[in-house]
Scaffold this motif. Structure first.
Motif, PDB file in Angstrom:
ATOM      1  N   ALA A   1      18.563   3.118 -42.158  1.00 41.80           N
ATOM      2  CA  ALA A   1      18.981   4.519 -42.059  1.00 41.80           C
ATOM      3  C   ALA A   1      18.776   5.053 -40.643  1.00 41.80           C
ATOM      4  O   ALA A   1      19.618   5.808 -40.122  1.00 41.80           O
ATOM      5  CB  ALA A   1      18.196   5.359 -43.063  1.00 41.80           C
ATOM      6  N   LEU A   2      17.688   4.667 -39.994  1.00 43.70           N
ATOM      7  CA  LEU A   2      17.462   5.087 -38.610  1.00 43.70           C
ATOM      8  C   LEU A   2      18.509   4.495 -37.676  1.00 43.70           C
ATOM      9  O   LEU A   2      18.976   5.159 -36.732  1.00 43.70           O
ATOM     10  CB  LEU A   2      16.053   4.673 -38.171  1.00 43.70           C
ATOM     11  CG  LEU A   2      14.889   5.380 -38.869  1.00 43.70           C
ATOM     12  CD1 LEU A   2      13.557   4.805 -38.409  1.00 43.70           C
ATOM     13  CD2 LEU A   2      14.926   6.876 -38.618  1.00 43.70           C
ATOM     14  N   LEU A   3      18.885   3.245 -37.917  1.00 46.06           N
ATOM     15  CA  LEU A   3      19.938   2.633 -37.098  1.00 46.06           C
ATOM     16  C   LEU A   3      21.278   3.344 -37.300  1.00 46.06           C
ATOM     17  O   LEU A   3      22.054   3.505 -36.350  1.00 46.06           O
ATOM     18  CB  LEU A   3      20.070   1.146 -37.445  1.00 46.06           C
ATOM     19  CG  LEU A   3      18.929   0.237 -36.999  1.00 46.06           C
ATOM     20  CD1 LEU A   3      19.149  -1.175 -37.523  1.00 46.06           C
ATOM     21  CD2 LEU A   3      18.820   0.215 -35.484  1.00 46.06           C
TER      22      LEU A   3
ATOM     23  N   GLU B   1      23.376   5.170 -34.297  1.00 49.24           N
ATOM     24  CA  GLU B   1      24.757   4.869 -33.923  1.00 49.24           C
ATOM     25  C   GLU B   1      25.545   6.144 -33.652  1.00 49.24           C
ATOM     26  O   GLU B   1      26.350   6.215 -32.711  1.00 49.24           O
ATOM     27  CB  GLU B   1      25.419   4.044 -35.027  1.00 49.24           C
ATOM     28  CG  GLU B   1      26.820   3.576 -34.681  1.00 49.24           C
ATOM     29  CD  GLU B   1      27.411   2.707 -35.767  1.00 49.24           C
ATOM     30  OE1 GLU B   1      28.496   2.146 -35.553  1.00 49.24           O
ATOM     31  OE2 GLU B   1      26.786   2.586 -36.838  1.00 49.24           O
ATOM     32  N   ARG B   2      25.320   7.173 -34.452  1.00 50.17           N
ATOM     33  CA  ARG B   2      26.012   8.442 -34.235  1.00 50.17           C
ATOM     34  C   ARG B   2      25.583   9.061 -32.909  1.00 50.17           C
ATOM     35  O   ARG B   2      26.409   9.644 -32.187  1.00 50.17           O
ATOM     36  CB  ARG B   2      25.713   9.398 -35.384  1.00 50.17           C
ATOM     37  CG  ARG B   2      26.202   8.906 -36.747  1.00 50.17           C
ATOM     38  CD  ARG B   2      25.844   9.902 -37.832  1.00 50.17           C
ATOM     39  NE  ARG B   2      26.263   9.421 -39.148  1.00 50.17           N
ATOM     40  CZ  ARG B   2      26.043  10.073 -40.289  1.00 50.17           C
ATOM     41  NH1 ARG B   2      25.418  11.259 -40.264  1.00 50.17           N
ATOM     42  NH2 ARG B   2      26.447   9.568 -41.437  1.00 50.17           N
ATOM     43  N   LEU B   3      24.303   8.938 -32.580  1.00 55.92           N
ATOM     44  CA  LEU B   3      23.831   9.485 -31.302  1.00 55.92           C
ATOM     45  C   LEU B   3      24.390   8.705 -30.128  1.00 55.92           C
ATOM     46  O   LEU B   3      24.683   9.286 -29.071  1.00 55.92           O
ATOM     47  CB  LEU B   3      22.301   9.481 -31.273  1.00 55.92           C
ATOM     48  CG  LEU B   3      21.597  10.351 -32.331  1.00 55.92           C
ATOM     49  CD1 LEU B   3      20.091  10.181 -32.246  1.00 55.92           C
ATOM     50  CD2 LEU B   3      21.978  11.817 -32.167  1.00 55.92           C
ATOM     51  N   LEU B   4      24.531   7.395 -30.274  1.00 57.66           N
ATOM     52  CA  LEU B   4      25.117   6.590 -29.202  1.00 57.66           C
ATOM     53  C   LEU B   4      26.565   6.989 -28.949  1.00 57.66           C
ATOM     54  O   LEU B   4      27.029   6.993 -27.787  1.00 57.66           O
ATOM     55  CB  LEU B   4      25.027   5.101 -29.561  1.00 57.66           C
ATOM     56  CG  LEU B   4      23.638   4.473 -29.525  1.00 57.66           C
ATOM     57  CD1 LEU B   4      23.684   3.056 -30.088  1.00 57.66           C
ATOM     58  CD2 LEU B   4      23.087   4.454 -28.105  1.00 57.66           C
ATOM     59  N   GLU B   5      27.288   7.289 -30.014  1.00 56.67           N
ATOM     60  CA  GLU B   5      28.683   7.701 -29.840  1.00 56.67           C
ATOM     61  C   GLU B   5      28.803   9.030 -29.109  1.00 56.67           C
ATOM     62  O   GLU B   5      29.846   9.326 -28.517  1.00 56.67           O
ATOM     63  CB  GLU B   5      29.357   7.789 -31.211  1.00 56.67           C
ATOM     64  CG  GLU B   5      29.537   6.432 -31.898  1.00 56.67           C
ATOM     65  CD  GLU B   5      30.101   6.585 -33.288  1.00 56.67           C
ATOM     66  OE1 GLU B   5      30.146   7.732 -33.784  1.00 56.67           O
ATOM     67  OE2 GLU B   5      30.477   5.554 -33.887  1.00 56.67           O
ATOM     68  N   ARG B   6      27.749   9.830 -29.126  1.00 53.56           N
ATOM     69  CA  ARG B   6      27.756  11.092 -28.384  1.00 53.56           C
ATOM     70  C   ARG B   6      27.372  10.905 -26.920  1.00 53.56           C
ATOM     71  O   ARG B   6      27.321  11.877 -26.166  1.00 53.56           O
ATOM     72  CB  ARG B   6      26.797  12.091 -29.031  1.00 53.56           C
ATOM     73  CG  ARG B   6      27.197  12.511 -30.450  1.00 53.56           C
ATOM     74  CD  ARG B   6      26.196  13.514 -30.990  1.00 53.56           C
ATOM     75  NE  ARG B   6      26.529  13.914 -32.359  1.00 53.56           N
ATOM     76  CZ  ARG B   6      25.826  14.787 -33.069  1.00 53.56           C
ATOM     77  NH1 ARG B   6      24.729  15.335 -32.531  1.00 53.56           N
ATOM     78  NH2 ARG B   6      26.192  15.098 -34.289  1.00 53.56           N
ATOM     79  N   GLY B   7      27.033   9.674 -26.550  1.00 52.28           N
ATOM     80  CA  GLY B   7      26.701   9.402 -25.159  1.00 52.28           C
ATOM     81  C   GLY B   7      25.227   9.479 -24.838  1.00 52.28           C
ATOM     82  O   GLY B   7      24.843   9.445 -23.657  1.00 52.28           O
TER      83      GLY B   7
ATOM     84  N   ARG C   1      16.429   7.298 -24.731  1.00 50.22           N
ATOM     85  CA  ARG C   1      16.168   8.656 -25.197  1.00 50.22           C
ATOM     86  C   ARG C   1      16.085   8.694 -26.723  1.00 50.22           C
ATOM     87  O   ARG C   1      15.268   9.422 -27.300  1.00 50.22           O
ATOM     88  CB  ARG C   1      17.280   9.591 -24.701  1.00 50.22           C
ATOM     89  CG  ARG C   1      17.340   9.745 -23.194  1.00 50.22           C
ATOM     90  CD  ARG C   1      16.039  10.283 -22.661  1.00 50.22           C
ATOM     91  NE  ARG C   1      16.080  10.452 -21.209  1.00 50.22           N
ATOM     92  CZ  ARG C   1      15.042  10.744 -20.461  1.00 50.22           C
ATOM     93  NH1 ARG C   1      13.845  10.893 -21.033  1.00 50.22           N
ATOM     94  NH2 ARG C   1      15.149  10.872 -19.149  1.00 50.22           N
ATOM     95  N   ILE C   2      16.937   7.917 -27.367  1.00 52.79           N
ATOM     96  CA  ILE C   2      16.896   7.866 -28.835  1.00 52.79           C
ATOM     97  C   ILE C   2      15.564   7.285 -29.308  1.00 52.79           C
ATOM     98  O   ILE C   2      14.941   7.791 -30.249  1.00 52.79           O
ATOM     99  CB  ILE C   2      18.078   7.036 -29.361  1.00 52.79           C
ATOM    100  CG1 ILE C   2      19.409   7.697 -28.972  1.00 52.79           C
ATOM    101  CG2 ILE C   2      17.992   6.876 -30.882  1.00 52.79           C
ATOM    102  CD1 ILE C   2      20.626   6.898 -29.362  1.00 52.79           C
ATOM    103  N   ALA C   3      15.105   6.200 -28.649  1.00 58.02           N
ATOM    104  CA  ALA C   3      13.825   5.589 -29.026  1.00 58.02           C
ATOM    105  C   ALA C   3      12.672   6.566 -28.807  1.00 58.02           C
ATOM    106  O   ALA C   3      11.753   6.659 -29.635  1.00 58.02           O
ATOM    107  CB  ALA C   3      13.604   4.308 -28.224  1.00 58.02           C
ATOM    108  N   GLU C   4      12.697   7.308 -27.697  1.00 58.43           N
ATOM    109  CA  GLU C   4      11.646   8.294 -27.447  1.00 58.43           C
ATOM    110  C   GLU C   4      11.673   9.396 -28.504  1.00 58.43           C
ATOM    111  O   GLU C   4      10.618   9.891 -28.940  1.00 58.43           O
ATOM    112  CB  GLU C   4      11.834   8.891 -26.051  1.00 58.43           C
ATOM    113  CG  GLU C   4      11.542   7.910 -24.920  1.00 58.43           C
ATOM    114  CD  GLU C   4      11.838   8.519 -23.564  1.00 58.43           C
ATOM    115  OE1 GLU C   4      12.434   9.635 -23.536  1.00 58.43           O
ATOM    116  OE2 GLU C   4      11.485   7.901 -22.544  1.00 58.43           O
ATOM    117  N   GLY C   5      12.876   9.779 -28.930  1.00 54.11           N
ATOM    118  CA  GLY C   5      12.970  10.792 -29.983  1.00 54.11           C
ATOM    119  C   GLY C   5      12.402  10.295 -31.296  1.00 54.11           C
ATOM    120  O   GLY C   5      11.719  11.062 -32.014  1.00 54.11           O
ATOM    121  N   TYR C   6      12.638   9.024 -31.634  1.00 57.17           N
ATOM    122  CA  TYR C   6      12.070   8.461 -32.864  1.00 57.17           C
ATOM    123  C   TYR C   6      10.553   8.394 -32.790  1.00 57.17           C
ATOM    124  O   TYR C   6       9.857   8.653 -33.783  1.00 57.17           O
ATOM    125  CB  TYR C   6      12.651   7.066 -33.116  1.00 57.17           C
ATOM    126  CG  TYR C   6      14.032   7.075 -33.741  1.00 57.17           C
ATOM    127  CD1 TYR C   6      14.536   8.212 -34.351  1.00 57.17           C
ATOM    128  CD2 TYR C   6      14.836   5.940 -33.729  1.00 57.17           C
ATOM    129  CE1 TYR C   6      15.791   8.235 -34.917  1.00 57.17           C
ATOM    130  CE2 TYR C   6      16.097   5.942 -34.302  1.00 57.17           C
ATOM    131  CZ  TYR C   6      16.573   7.095 -34.902  1.00 57.17           C
ATOM    132  OH  TYR C   6      17.804   7.111 -35.467  1.00 57.17           O
TER     133      TYR C   6
END
Length: 336
Positions: A111-113, A117-123, A128-133
């Motif tokens: 579910a996290l992946l 993926e949606r965040l990666l599509e936003r650029g 940054r995604i890992a730090e947010g998790y």
């Protein structure tokens, strides 16, 4: 395309398809890796929860395994993708550290992946995604600490532990099984050190009966019969002699041959064996043993002498069971 010949002169064609192969990079590579992890998560998603379904797995040898345990399912699966292998390692680590939650941790990772993926599509950059998790994980842990409820328990107050254990069971005997589980853990737990040696708890399954017939035995259960059918089946206040050596004459390590051509030689050999067995039985009697447990087998002559000397015996007991018997009876402490 090129034509070549092998060592026997047979022609074969070489097709050059390297230009048709492409290497994924950037966002496409990230999506491919996420897709592999989500595929593993989707397989286990239907096995999660009390209404989860079992999976039927067949090994290359034809062995069939039916289970809903995430670690077992992933162990039986043939996974080639490296990201999918990381999901398998995640489940294995969860099983090793906690012993439960192997399915849920993989489903949550999937579910996290999916959200990543949606965040990666936003650029958004993967770092940054890992730090947010990581930040979300710290916030979740702090929230759990705030809402957690602490309760006292002890050998005489096990009700809080029973109520907690019942939340993990969904069968009709969850109250009885929860009490058995809690009592079994407390019997081997060191509350001062906050340590539990689960290897001292053994679950023995028997065919037949009902779930309500489950009971807790404070001791060691060894599924063995007496070495002789005429030996007593019940012994109270037994003094146990544990033997890790075979109850038979020693055998030479080299090849040997004994020629017996007369009755007198046979009688002499038989008397020597009887004397050897008699001495072994007498040593057990001299130390006050009323029960002999041997890791190896008995010779028929030794078994006969044990029965006539009123010394019950059990043979072919595993080494692990012998260690547990020694710990339960205090022999291990005396030897140490």
């Amino acid at each position: 395309m090129a034509l070549a010949f092998d060592e026997y002169g047979r022609p074969f064609i070489i097709l050059k398809e390297q230009e048709q192969k492409t290497r994924l990079s950037g966002l496409e590579a990230q999506k491919a890796n996420i897709s592999a992890g989500r595929a593993v998560s989707r397989i286990l998603r239907t096995s999660l929860g009390p209404k989860g379904m079992d999976k039927m797995l067949q090994s290359p040898d034809g062995d069939v395994t039916i289970t809903n345990d995430g670690a077992t399912i992933l162990e039986q699966m043939d996974v080639d993708n490296q990201i999918a292998k990381l999901m398998v390692e995640l489940s294995r680590s969860q099983d090793y550290e906690i012993g439960d939650g192997t399915t849920g941790v993989v489903v949550m990772a999937g579910a996290l992946l999916e959200q990543a993926e949606r965040l990666l599509e936003r650029g958004i950059h993967p770092i940054r995604i890992a730090e947010g998790y990581e930040m979300a994980s710290r916030i979740a842990v702090e929230h759990l600490e705030r809402i957690a409820q602490k309760f006292d328990f002890g050998p005489t107050n096990i009700e809080p532990l029973v109520q907690t254990c019942m939340t993990t069971l969904v069968n009709r005997c969850k109250r009885a099984l929860a009490e058995i589980s809690v009592k079994a853990v407390l019997s081997v737990a060191d509350l001062e050190r906050k340590d539990v040696n689960l290897d001292l708890i053994k679950v023995e399954g028997k065919v037949g009966g009902k779930l309500e017939d489950t009971e807790l035995i404070y001791g060691i259960t060894v599924d063995k019969d007496m070495s002789h059918p005429q030996m007593p089946k019940q012994i109270e206040d037994a003094k146990i002699a544990i033997l890790t050596c075979p109850f038979e004459p020693p055998k030479p390590k080299t090849k040997h041959k004994v020629d017996i051509d007369t009755v007198e030689k046979f009688q002499t050999l038989r008397q020597q064996e009887q004397k050897y067995f008699g001495d072994m039985v007498q040593k057990c009697k001299d130390v006050g043993a009323t029960l002999v447990i041997c890791q190896w087998g008995f010779d028929d002559e030794a078994n006969h002498l044990l029965m006539h000397q009123n010394l019950p015996a059990v043979r072919w007991v595993g080494g692990v069971e012998l260690e547990l018997i020694a710990i339960a009876t205090g022999m291990w402490k005396d030897c140490a």
